[in-house]
Scaffold this motif. Sequence first.
Motif, PDB file in Angstrom:
ATOM      1  N   GLY A  30     -73.986  61.111   0.999  1.00 30.81           N
ATOM      2  CA  GLY A  30     -75.502  61.767   0.195  1.00 30.81           C
ATOM      3  C   GLY A  30     -76.045  60.442  -0.510  1.00 30.81           C
ATOM      4  N   THR A  31     -75.472  59.555  -1.055  1.00 32.64           N
ATOM      5  CA  THR A  31     -75.853  58.177  -1.119  1.00 32.64           C
ATOM      6  C   THR A  31     -75.234  57.460  -0.427  1.00 32.64           C
ATOM      7  OG1 THR A  31     -76.581  59.522  -3.289  1.00 32.64           O
ATOM      8  CG2 THR A  31     -76.441  57.103  -2.947  1.00 32.64           C
ATOM      9  N   ILE A  76     -74.721  53.423  -1.591  1.00 33.18           N
ATOM     10  CA  ILE A  76     -75.567  51.798  -1.800  1.00 33.18           C
ATOM     11  C   ILE A  76     -74.625  50.654  -1.274  1.00 33.18           C
ATOM     12  CG2 ILE A  76     -75.049  50.506  -3.597  1.00 33.18           C
ATOM     13  CD1 ILE A  76     -74.161  53.577  -5.180  1.00 33.18           C
ATOM     14  N   THR A  88     -78.030  54.673   9.676  1.00 34.01           N
ATOM     15  CA  THR A  88     -78.194  56.062   8.836  1.00 34.01           C
ATOM     16  C   THR A  88     -79.898  56.913   9.020  1.00 34.01           C
ATOM     17  OG1 THR A  88     -77.331  55.393   7.271  1.00 34.01           O
ATOM     18  CG2 THR A  88     -77.938  56.797   6.560  1.00 34.01           C
ATOM     19  N   TYR A 117     -81.089  60.182  10.491  1.00 34.87           N
ATOM     20  CA  TYR A 117     -81.777  61.425   9.662  1.00 34.87           C
ATOM     21  C   TYR A 117     -82.714  62.148  10.025  1.00 34.87           C
ATOM     22  CZ  TYR A 117     -84.782  62.947   5.116  1.00 34.87           C
ATOM     23  OH  TYR A 117     -85.199  62.590   4.799  1.00 34.87           O
ATOM     24  N   ALA A 174     -76.496  61.817   4.458  1.00 39.04           N
ATOM     25  CA  ALA A 174     -77.415  61.036   2.843  1.00 39.04           C
ATOM     26  C   ALA A 174     -79.258  61.395   2.982  1.00 39.04           C
ATOM     27  CB  ALA A 174     -77.247  59.553   3.534  1.00 39.04           C
ATOM     28  N   ARG A 175     -79.538  61.961   2.054  1.00 38.44           N
ATOM     29  CA  ARG A 175     -80.508  61.430   1.076  1.00 38.44           C
ATOM     30  C   ARG A 175     -81.334  60.281   0.706  1.00 38.44           C
ATOM     31  NH1 ARG A 175     -79.831  64.491   4.516  1.00 38.44           N
ATOM     32  NH2 ARG A 175     -80.559  66.506   4.463  1.00 38.44           N
ATOM     33  N   ARG A 176     -80.184  59.318   0.405  1.00 41.38           N
ATOM     34  CA  ARG A 176     -80.752  57.970  -0.327  1.00 41.38           C
ATOM     35  C   ARG A 176     -79.428  57.418  -0.076  1.00 41.38           C
ATOM     36  NH1 ARG A 176     -79.686  56.961  -6.293  1.00 41.38           N
ATOM     37  NH2 ARG A 176     -80.724  55.068  -6.575  1.00 41.38           N
ATOM     38  N   ILE A 177     -80.953  56.193   0.342  1.00 40.36           N
ATOM     39  CA  ILE A 177     -79.929  54.847   0.936  1.00 40.36           C
ATOM     40  C   ILE A 177     -80.361  53.656  -0.228  1.00 40.36           C
ATOM     41  CG2 ILE A 177     -79.333  52.669   2.233  1.00 40.36           C
ATOM     42  CD1 ILE A 177     -80.209  54.283   4.215  1.00 40.36           C
ATOM     43  N   ALA A 178     -79.556  52.087  -1.264  1.00 41.35           N
ATOM     44  CA  ALA A 178     -80.030  51.900  -2.078  1.00 41.35           C
ATOM     45  C   ALA A 178     -79.434  50.699  -1.727  1.00 41.35           C
ATOM     46  CB  ALA A 178     -79.038  52.702  -3.657  1.00 41.35           C
TER      47      ALA A 178
END
Lengths: 210, 249
Positions: B192-193, B195, B213, B217, B224-228
Amino acid sequence: MGVRFRQSRRRGRRFPHVVGYQRQPPRHPSSKCLSTTTMESTVYLAICFGSILGLGLLAAGARYLPRKWKKTARRWFLVHLYYPSLTLCARPNIKRFDILLFAIVVGGNTCSVSIGANHRSEFSRRLGHAALVNMILLCLGGRMNALVNRVALRQERYLNLHRLFGFLMVVEAGIHSVLTGAAQTPRPHEKAQVAGIVVSGTAYPPSAHD
Amino acid sequence: MTDLGQASCAVCFIFLSSLWLACPWLFDLLSLLHTCLAIVIVVALWLHVPGGFVYKPPRLYILLSSTIFVSIKLLRLANTIYMSGTNSLATVLVDRERTGVELRIQLARPRDICAGQFIYLCLPGLSTSSSFRSHPFQVAWTYKDRGEQVLVILVQPRRGFTRKLLLADPHYKYRAIIEGPYGYRMRLDQFGTIILFSTNIGVSAQLLFIKETLKLYKHHRTKARRIALFWEIEAEGELSIFLFSCTGC
């Protein structure tokens, strides 16, 4: 036939000066292990390394296994072996998987060389054979190739393994040449001894360099 | 061991050890020497071990070693020939950027290159020593130019081959020998996330992960909803790498 054989044996023992009698040299303790009917410990080492490589290839190409099995095995491998760092170690990038590989390689070499070797010449011979087994895996090369890529080993991990096999081979071959050189009389014109010297002279630098 | 043997060992050892100490300047040559010495060892071992059946140890071990050695070399050669294509070799344009060197490799045959994979690059036209050895480089991103696949590699010049890239002619198309791609394909679509950590030009190894990603998407094929991305840079000029690579997303 049996009687005649017994008589001739007896005559041979009593009268060694009789023509045709040849005294057999005393059998070396290691000659038992040289027999081809029993497998040597270094053969087990080679089979062990080959099996690990084969298992890695099978695991990487296991497409036809049930999805649930694959997921469970992958999860177990990642959680318990691949990701956990060694807590006692100062370097965090050393994983439990690295230690396992190191233990298998070094432990396998130590066991195959030492267990059951009750004579110096036998120990020396086994060291030479173990060095040759390590050389098989060294010949995979010091860089990535299609086979190693198939096993899905990372480049750094593969290079570390290559260095470890090289180091073991150099150490084993070095001890082997020292022990053999101390036991045998030097024969500089013999091809095998000259070849052994060449191996001793060239074995160090490649492993140290790479 | 004879005096002659000891002497030859010592001379060989000292000579090659001294070469090893000069390693940073002779890396390419020493790599070649490494392979040659490995062949010498295999041949010398074949002469050293007692004669007997080829299919029994210890001769079997040497036979296996030499077979593996030759097979790996042939596999590499086959891979290189396949990557070269039927007509010509791949071509490389070397551009000097503010923070490093950018290589644009036009492949003769398109390949599916995933995030985290790398290629071995050999530029025989750059210098004499560089034709002896290929060097591994991580692919930063790929794009298509007139229907042909182009790989972009970002290089931070250090010593040896990467320093010579600074002297390369930016208008000349160098012939290149490519091998690969190698490296394990890491799937991030189940997380989901995501990093990512990098410093300076090291971000080039992460760019393809981000692009993949984002592509997944768009097609609703990732969780995946968040890439940091945590990126430590020394100069603001390095930001241009990231902005340029994301234009294709």
